[in-house]
Design an enzyme around this catalytic site. Structure first.
Site, PDB file in Angstrom:
ATOM      1  N   GLU A 133      48.437 -19.936 -11.551  1.00  0.00           N
ATOM      2  CA  GLU A 133      49.422 -20.131 -12.775  1.00  0.00           C
ATOM      3  C   GLU A 133      48.596 -21.009 -13.816  1.00  0.00           C
ATOM      4  OE1 GLU A 133      52.074 -23.860 -11.220  1.00  0.00           O
ATOM      5  OE2 GLU A 133      51.535 -22.365  -9.726  1.00  0.00           O
ATOM      6  N   LYS A 135      47.185 -24.016 -15.960  1.00  0.00           N
ATOM      7  CA  LYS A 135      47.244 -25.430 -15.984  1.00  0.00           C
ATOM      8  C   LYS A 135      47.480 -26.187 -17.144  1.00  0.00           C
ATOM      9  CE  LYS A 135      44.197 -29.306 -14.408  1.00  0.00           C
ATOM     10  NZ  LYS A 135      44.398 -30.099 -15.677  1.00  0.00           N
ATOM     11  N   ASP A 137      48.296 -28.180 -20.465  1.00  0.00           N
ATOM     12  CA  ASP A 137      47.496 -29.401 -20.900  1.00  0.00           C
ATOM     13  C   ASP A 137      48.694 -30.250 -21.778  1.00  0.00           C
ATOM     14  OD1 ASP A 137      45.237 -30.868 -21.623  1.00  0.00           O
ATOM     15  OD2 ASP A 137      44.761 -29.730 -23.445  1.00  0.00           O
ATOM     16  N   TYR A 246      56.893 -26.934 -12.134  1.00  0.00           N
ATOM     17  CA  TYR A 246      55.810 -26.111 -11.226  1.00  0.00           C
ATOM     18  C   TYR A 246      55.624 -26.450  -9.938  1.00  0.00           C
ATOM     19  CZ  TYR A 246      52.564 -29.728 -12.844  1.00  0.00           C
ATOM     20  OH  TYR A 246      52.049 -31.127 -13.348  1.00  0.00           O
ATOM     21  N   LYS A 342      38.870 -25.141 -13.848  1.00  0.00           N
ATOM     22  CA  LYS A 342      38.690 -25.659 -15.440  1.00  0.00           C
ATOM     23  C   LYS A 342      37.983 -24.551 -16.162  1.00  0.00           C
ATOM     24  CE  LYS A 342      40.117 -28.996 -16.384  1.00  0.00           C
ATOM     25  NZ  LYS A 342      39.751 -30.542 -16.363  1.00  0.00           N
ATOM     26  N   CYS A 436      36.974 -48.855 -54.518  1.00  0.00           N
ATOM     27  CA  CYS A 436      36.897 -47.375 -54.641  1.00  0.00           C
ATOM     28  C   CYS A 436      35.443 -47.078 -54.614  1.00  0.00           C
ATOM     29  CB  CYS A 436      37.528 -46.962 -55.944  1.00  0.00           C
ATOM     30  SG  CYS A 436      37.499 -45.182 -56.153  1.00  0.00           S
ATOM     31  N   CYS A 439      35.523 -45.278 -58.635  1.00  0.00           N
ATOM     32  CA  CYS A 439      35.828 -45.636 -59.735  1.00  0.00           C
ATOM     33  C   CYS A 439      35.154 -47.295 -59.821  1.00  0.00           C
ATOM     34  CB  CYS A 439      37.193 -45.538 -60.513  1.00  0.00           C
ATOM     35  SG  CYS A 439      38.315 -46.028 -59.322  1.00  0.00           S
ATOM     36  N   CYS A 454      43.101 -46.311 -53.626  1.00  0.00           N
ATOM     37  CA  CYS A 454      42.776 -46.836 -54.898  1.00  0.00           C
ATOM     38  C   CYS A 454      43.995 -46.319 -55.833  1.00  0.00           C
ATOM     39  CB  CYS A 454      41.549 -45.767 -55.396  1.00  0.00           C
ATOM     40  SG  CYS A 454      40.878 -45.887 -57.318  1.00  0.00           S
ATOM     41  N   CYS A 459      41.162 -42.710 -61.772  1.00  0.00           N
ATOM     42  CA  CYS A 459      40.176 -42.361 -60.967  1.00  0.00           C
ATOM     43  C   CYS A 459      39.471 -41.046 -61.040  1.00  0.00           C
ATOM     44  CB  CYS A 459      40.216 -42.809 -59.597  1.00  0.00           C
ATOM     45  SG  CYS A 459      39.095 -42.657 -58.457  1.00  0.00           S
TER      46      CYS A 459
END
Length: 699
Positions: A133, A135, A137, A246, A342, A436, A439, A454, A459
């Site tokens: 089945e 895995k 994440d 599961y 994996k 910035c 500018c 900014c 600018c």
């Protein structure tokens, strides 16, 4: 939880309840809860709703009103009890009935063959049936049911103790609040599973965060884990979590009767759970007679992992017989009867070379990490957004660090962590600028925000980024006017602002490098064509802070003329769908600024459309596709996707973001993937080619 064979009876109940039932209060409550719970199961587990949205909402409202009138009849497993007031600041620790162990990992076929050999030698069995089945994440959870009711939900924690997150777990609609365990004489049950965020949901949520000026979440796994520990269950409900269960780790039977036949094997147990309302992996599971069959399946599955609607990072192989699992036992770390295979890593290490600070169209300063280019998941990564100063501090990043980089599926690459233990003393601190970088104006951090900004609207960097955004594919879609040409025209003084795009002196372009007569004519045609873009594209192109494509459509549909928003209050804006105080405040400020109204006036004089043609013509409500829902997938060749979507909306149709029972038409182009497969499984979605879609439009 009612079984599929009860669907006809439940549909009849729903119709009777919608009309107004003559039954007594308790019977009405039982009927309402059964219909709503069954519909939730069909929709969130089987992707196939029984009721229309309006029917569901009406029944849910009836249930709430009836329970409010009879609070003594409210039960813990009522659908209304998913909504909770909130968690305390401190999560309560709870013990798992059985420790949540880790899995032994394998990375190649030889590892699996060695594990199979150990299983057969330890069990003295010559052949063993295995299950395979995905895995998942996500974030591990443990659920405890007693007398058919969900009693507790907890995080994995350290495997021995977890955190009680029951109110948050109740927000996940694929987790039933009650289940017919007693039909198999099960008195209590502890189930293990994974909370995940589907890819489409995660992508849409991140787009919304970016539109609101927030850093996107790194990956679905971290997002799921963080969501489970939020203190406000109402916020949890908004994240669109799903859960896949599961493993049954513990159970007791009524009066110590023998275990039911459905619980003799791992596959049988998960199939039973699925049939009584739990979202288990049976649809993606396979039973294998030999380890070679296992290996073939996991290698094939890895090639199609991106077709799944959620992230997985491998496959889990388990001994199918529960009696044999008991005989094989476990170590203090992992069960001997299971192993994880994996998939190839989508992580890699690289060196952080430098950090550049970029100015966005809203003035936000974004640090961008430049790393030694490294291939991850089929893509070479050399630049990674660090989003804001807090991320740099949180991850303790320094120039010269060796960093771990991850890229999951189509998610933006990000730096997982630095490796301080590998430093040699030559690393340098990352100094965030106080002014910035373009500018040189002093930067400002608004209260409650993470980004420095900014605030000089003149600018040069912001002006250019606003021009790029305005001309982009999802906004005004001005072909032949990409980033490089916009920067070039701005540097030459040909285009200084948005209105300047429509005032270009094309004679100036003659003789420019890479701008022959044909190129100039193509640009002229594209700019003229953009004047006819619908109002929602113009709104999105204006770059109003927090306003993404979806919000732009909502705003466009609310008025006859764009300048009507001058008279709208924040409160009025908040009445629009999915617009909260933050977005409403930004929109209000935009239309109260005289310089912005001046730009709109100028654009209208130049020939752009500031009126809502759909609303004006009444096309949407009475359109030929009114009441129908559409989704496009794959690579289209006859239509540009945005044009095809616009054609649907012009005729009153509605666009959906994913395949579900609410979808009427799926239009497929080349290389259509998981959406097409899901539509076929549902059986209720009409699948059209581009040509068939064209025929539908002509009809």
């Amino acid at each position: 939880m009612y079984q599929p064979e009860d669907e006809q009876r439940l549909s009849l109940w729903a119709k009777e309840l919608l009309k107004s039932s003559n039954e007594d209060v308790q019977t009405q409550l039982d009927m309402l809860r059964s219909v709503i719970n069954y519909n939730d199961w069909k929709y969130y587990v089987q992707d196939n709703s029984v009721l229309a949205d309006v029917e569901y909402d009406t029944l849910f409202k009836q249930l709430k009103e009836l329970e409010n009138a009879h609070p003594d009849l409210i039960t813990a497993d009522s659908p209304t009890q998913r909504i909770a007031k909130g968690l305390s600041e401190q999560f309560t620790s709870v013990s798992h009935l059985v420790p949540m162990l880790s899995l032994e990992n394998s990375y190649n076929a030889e590892d699996l063959r060695e594990w199979d050999k150990r299983c057969r030698e330890t069990s003295k069995e010559s052949e063993i049936e295995y299950t395979v089945e995905p895995k998942y994440d996500g974030a591990g959870i443990s659920l405890y049911y007693e007398d058919d009711k969900l009693v507790r939900g907890a995080t994995r924690g350290d495997g021995i103790m977890g955190e009680d997150i029951t109110p948050n777990v109740k927000q996940i609609k694929s987790i039933p609040l009650s289940a017919a365990l007693s039909k198999q004489h099960i008195q209590s049950l502890e189930i293990r599973g994974e909370v995940i965020i589907p890819k489409d949901t995660f992508k849409n949520y991140n787009e919304q965060r970016i539109a609101e000026g927030l850093a996107p979440l790194a990956n679905p796994r971290n997002a799921a884990s963080g969501t489970l520990r939020m203190l406000d269950p109402r916020e949890v409900a908004k994240r669109g979590l799903s859960a896949i269960l599961y493993h049954v780790s513990y159970h007791t039977t009524e009066n110590n009767v023998a275990d039911p036949e459905v619980m003799q094997t791992h596959y049988g147990t998960l199939e039973w759970l699925y049939n009584i309302g739990f979202n288990s992996p049976v649809k993606n599971m396979k039973r294998c007679k030999t380890i070679d069959e296992v290996i073939d399946y996991v290698l094939d599955f890895e090639q199609h992992r991106d077709d799944l609607p959620f992230e997985i990072d491998g496959m889990v192989i388990k001994v199918n017989s529960l009696e044999l699992q008991d005989r094989l036992g476990q170590t203090t770390h992992h069960p001997r009867w299971a192993i994880a295979y994996k998939f190839k890593a989508r992580q890699a290490s690289s060196k952080l070379l430098r950090v550049e600070f970029q100015v966005g169209r809203t003035g936000s300063i974004t640090p961008v990490a430049k790393i030694e280019p490294v291939p991850i998941g089929g893509v070479t990564v050399g630049s990674i957004s660090l989003f804001n100063e807090e991320v740099i501090k949180e991850k303790d990043l320094k120039i010269g660090d060796t960093v771990l980089v991850e890229r999951a599926g189509d998610v933006i690459p990000y730096i997982v962590k630095s490796n301080p233990e590998l430093r040699n003393g030559t690393e340098e601190e990352i100094i965030f600028p106080t002014h910035c970088p373009v500018c040189k104006e002093e930067l400002f951090k608004p209260e409650g925000e993470a980004a420095w900004r900014c605030i000089n609207v003149s600018c040069e960097a912001q002006v250019v980024e606003r021009l790029i955004h305005f001309a982009s594919k999802d906004a005004m879609d001005i072909r032949s006017f990409g980033d490089s040409n916009i920067r070039r025209f701005h540097d030459m003084g040909i285009v200084k602002d948005i209105a300047g795009i429509y005032k270009i002196d094309y004679e100036q372009l003659n003789g420019l490098e890479k701008f022959g007569a044909k190129s100039v004519e193509n640009l002229k045609v594209a700019i003229e064509k953009s004047k006819q873009q619908p109002l929602n594209r113009l709104i999105f192109g204006l770059g109003i802070r927090y306003v993404g494509e979806t919000t732009a459509k909502t705003l466009a549909n609310a008025v006859n003329h764009l300048k009507d928003f001058q008279t709208w209050t924040v409160e009025q804006l908040c009445t629009l769908e999915d617009i909260g105080p933050k977005v409403a405040g930004s929109v209000y400020q935009f239309f109260q600024a005289h310089e912005n109204i001046h730009i709109l006036d100028e654009l209208e004089v130049l020939g752009l459309t500031l009126t809502n043609q759909h609303k004006k013509d009444g096309n949407q409500e009475n359109g030929a596709l009114s009441g129908k829902t559409f989704l496009f997938t794959g690579t289209l060749s006859r239509f540009k996707r945005s044009d095809a979507e616009a054609l649907v909306e012009e005729r009153g149709g509605k666009l959906l973001s994913g395949v579900s029972s609410k979808l009427n038409y799926l239009i497929v182009g080349a290389d259509a993937g998981s959406k097409l497969e899901k539509a076929k499984k549902l059986g209720t979605v009409k699948v059209l080619t581009e040509d068939e879609f064209g025929d539908l439009l002509e009809e």
